[in-house]
Design a protein around this motif. Sequence first.
Motif, PDB file in Angstrom:
ATOM      1  N   ARG A   2      89.805   9.165   4.776  1.00 48.87           N
ATOM      2  CA  ARG A   2      89.434  10.582   4.872  1.00 48.87           C
ATOM      3  C   ARG A   2      90.347  11.320   5.838  1.00 48.87           C
ATOM      4  O   ARG A   2      90.816  12.425   5.547  1.00 48.87           O
ATOM      5  N   GLU A   3      90.607  10.714   7.003  1.00 52.36           N
ATOM      6  CA  GLU A   3      91.439  11.379   7.999  1.00 52.36           C
ATOM      7  C   GLU A   3      92.866  11.558   7.490  1.00 52.36           C
ATOM      8  O   GLU A   3      93.469  12.614   7.664  1.00 52.36           O
ATOM      9  N   ASP A  24      94.789  15.081   6.693  1.00 52.21           N
ATOM     10  CA  ASP A  24      96.074  15.350   7.353  1.00 52.21           C
ATOM     11  C   ASP A  24      97.095  15.898   6.366  1.00 52.21           C
ATOM     12  O   ASP A  24      97.824  16.842   6.665  1.00 52.21           O
ATOM     13  N   ARG A  32      88.694  20.889  11.496  1.00 54.90           N
ATOM     14  CA  ARG A  32      89.578  19.779  11.827  1.00 54.90           C
ATOM     15  C   ARG A  32      90.629  20.156  12.861  1.00 54.90           C
ATOM     16  O   ARG A  32      90.983  19.363  13.728  1.00 54.90           O
TER      17      ARG A  32
END
Length: 427
Positions: free
Chosen positions: A120-121, A125, A283
């Motif tokens: 997910r990260e 990104d 984020r």
Amino acid sequence: MTYFIDRRANAKHKSAVNRQRFLDRYRTHIKRSVEEAVNRRSITDMERGEKVSIPSRDISEPVFQHGPGGKRAIVAPGNKEFVEGDRLRRPGGGGGDGAGEGGASNQGEGMDEFAFTLSREEFLDFVFDGLELPHLERKNLVDLDEVRPVRAGVSKEGVPARINIVRSMREAQARRIAMRAPIRRALREAMEALAEEERKDPVLRNPARITELKAEIERLEKRLEAVPFIDTYDLRYNNLVDQPQPSSKAVMFCVMDVSGSMTQAHKDIAKRFFLLLYLFLERNYEKVELVFVRHHTAAKEVDEEEFFYSRETGGTIVSSALTLVDEIIEARYPPGQWNLYVAQASDGDNWDDDSITCRDLLVERLMPRLQYFTYVEITPHAHQALWEEYERVEAEYPERFAMRQIVEAGDIYPVFRELFKRRIAGT
């Protein structure tokens, strides 16, 4: 220069460093897959990871190997089949009768694509790479909560992590010099007296005096050795004080048209646009507040749940939303202390002459205080009066007002990147 070493354990059979190198090397392929994934996803699974495939031919790398070496005599066979310009069939899949997708074949060979999964990260990104809030400024002091530790000399008290080695060693050296100077002086005098006593004629020497001087010299030498190299009294620590900093607080107003002219498909596109914006702000920024505004004939500030899932509808008066945004700014967000942003989504349909009212509200009230206003019109048809009036606002504020059209779901991500792309200073 400060170096940070990450000693956290990697997952089983994985190397975080090698994985990051791989992501950087094949960034172009991965970004293409991420863009396709964003366009085909629904609202509910927008932020999960993604499976990415890279053609095997693109990850092959040149290798060095030893040649046969020495002198060789080779007889090359003659060419009786081909002439210059002939096109040779590539063995392997993709031809329809070879290996791979398509009909079965008893010939040809190939290789599957290399596939891996983005977390997910990592996925987010790539989604938000190169994006930022335009014209974000440092505002006046809002409160004392936003502070930054700054160096303010040295202190005799502190934690080991802040010890100042140079100052501590300097203090230790000064202390050793000060404590040992009188001992050295007394030792020198005792040694001179002993030498003078020993130079006397043996008949005139005083054995008791010599014994006394030797005992004194031994005592003074022990005292010199007992002076510690460094003592807790010598330790000095870097002193840090909290200094108030200018605030970079920002607020984003999300304004969505939920009138009857907005079909369910239009609303889904608007929700996906605002969900991208919500994930982007959550984020990348710590101090950005979101204010959700829905409107038809009347505007209302709502929470996140009602903004995305309420089914309320009605006629269309866009100026009601802009008026509500202006009132909220007056009540809660002074422009001198906040960076103000507005993102509006609508199908462009508006009631009679209300579009002129919207233009006047923007030019006279909102735009002089906003950092950035973005408007997306969700329609496959010709633009209406609201777009035409907004074009006049854009001409007056070209750097801080942006408007784009979205026809289908595939346009959401490209439009979003265009509206929030990182700008070069001065543009």
